[in-house]
Enzyme design. Sequence first.
Site, PDB file in Angstrom:
ATOM      1  N   HIS A   1      -3.752  -5.151  -0.113  1.00 62.73           N
ATOM      2  CA  HIS A   1      -3.547  -5.674   1.241  1.00 62.73           C
ATOM      3  C   HIS A   1      -3.572  -7.199   1.249  1.00 62.73           C
ATOM      4  CE1 HIS A   1      -3.846  -1.908   3.666  1.00 62.73           C
ATOM      5  NE2 HIS A   1      -4.379  -1.495   2.531  1.00 62.73           N
TER       6      HIS A   1
ATOM      7  N   GLU B   1      -2.664  -9.128   3.558  1.00 61.46           N
ATOM      8  CA  GLU B   1      -3.065  -9.672   4.858  1.00 61.46           C
ATOM      9  C   GLU B   1      -4.575  -9.860   4.926  1.00 61.46           C
ATOM     10  OE1 GLU B   1      -4.159  -5.549   5.297  1.00 61.46           O
ATOM     11  OE2 GLU B   1      -2.395  -6.517   4.437  1.00 61.46           O
TER      12      GLU B   1
ATOM     13  N   CYS C   1       0.825  -1.202   0.000  1.00 63.75           N
ATOM     14  CA  CYS C   1       0.000   0.000   0.000  1.00 63.75           C
ATOM     15  C   CYS C   1       0.870   1.268   0.000  1.00 63.75           C
ATOM     16  CB  CYS C   1      -0.970  -0.038   1.173  1.00 63.75           C
ATOM     17  SG  CYS C   1      -2.387   1.052   0.963  1.00 63.75           S
TER      18      CYS C   1
END
Length: 380
Positions: free
Chosen positions: A354, A356, A264
């Site tokens: 992202h 995650e 990001c």
Amino acid sequence: MTTSTRGTEKVPAVLVLEDGRSFRGRAYGAVGETFGEAVFSTGMTGYQETLTDPSYHRQVVVMTAPHIGNTGVNDEDPESKKIWVSGYVVRDPARVPSNWRSVRTLDDELAAQGVVGISGVDTRALTRHLRERGAMRVGIFSGDALPDEGTLLEKVRQAPEMKGANLSAEVATEEAYVVPAIGTKKFTVAAIDLGIKGMTPHRMAERGIEVHVLPATATVEDIYAVNPDGVFFSNGPGDPATAEHPVALMQAVLERQTPLFGICFGNQILGRALGFGTFKLKYGHRGINQPVQDRVTGKVEVTAHNHGFAVDAPLDKVSDTPYGRAQVSHVCLNDNVVEGLQLLDRPAFSVQYHPEAAAGPHDAAYLFDRFVSLMEGQRA
């Protein structure tokens, strides 16, 4: 931002955009006034992770999904220590949450943390307006902030813009801390906190990585004091054009050829470190359903996004940089925005989204394995 937390069920509220358009509704969360950049998120779930993502600092989030708050709030899912959004806009808030993990309502959580919101808004019309006109400053006003409506638009236009905002130091940790490896420790990573989400070091810990999370103000000496096998640059808020310290820090890591991974904001920092520019998107990418192609493998992934800026790098060629050749590794299939960068002569890569995925799909979880492979290769 001024707030109170009295009952909001029948308190009128108004949302005012900087171009003069307004929407009426009811107070949701705290009562008062708040300002920020109006952006919309297309996720149908994961509102708790969205609210606590530091990348949303100084933004008023409009939820495109009509029903919000259905699963209430729990104490396990927050991505940071607090709610970071400046304001919250929903259409139909849940009357009664229904989930075995819920411990309180979303309305109560917003009120307890002083987050001014508005409900009963036609979020479809508001989203279409932002898509056509672009993200812009906005104010939400309720309770005692409402009577003097003649000055509301002026207040909104006096609020700071996101372009040119340097915000990462406002959300980052002030003290370094360690997230231990789960199971056998295999590697040590220095993670620069520019607005990191809690799930990110957890995903690395799952792979045997001991993560030393360092403040945004960390120095090169701080990084190498932990003897890292790799260095990570996190997500975060603000305009990457203002991030002079993180850019210089990343360039120092590239000089040492330490394996490097950024996500990001970290992707934008890598872009700048390599000599590319950045620019503000019209309305950004926010949600958990964005299609991205990994140009290395050809695979298309559904990914979680939260960014309003992007890297300006050529899609059709390999670029020469001060640190060797670089290429765009990932691209958004909706609008061809750069979603990843990869150095070909040094162990460094980044993605704009992202992996995650808290909340969101897990298609991109392999990127943490790719980071592990870089560190294994360097060690070998």
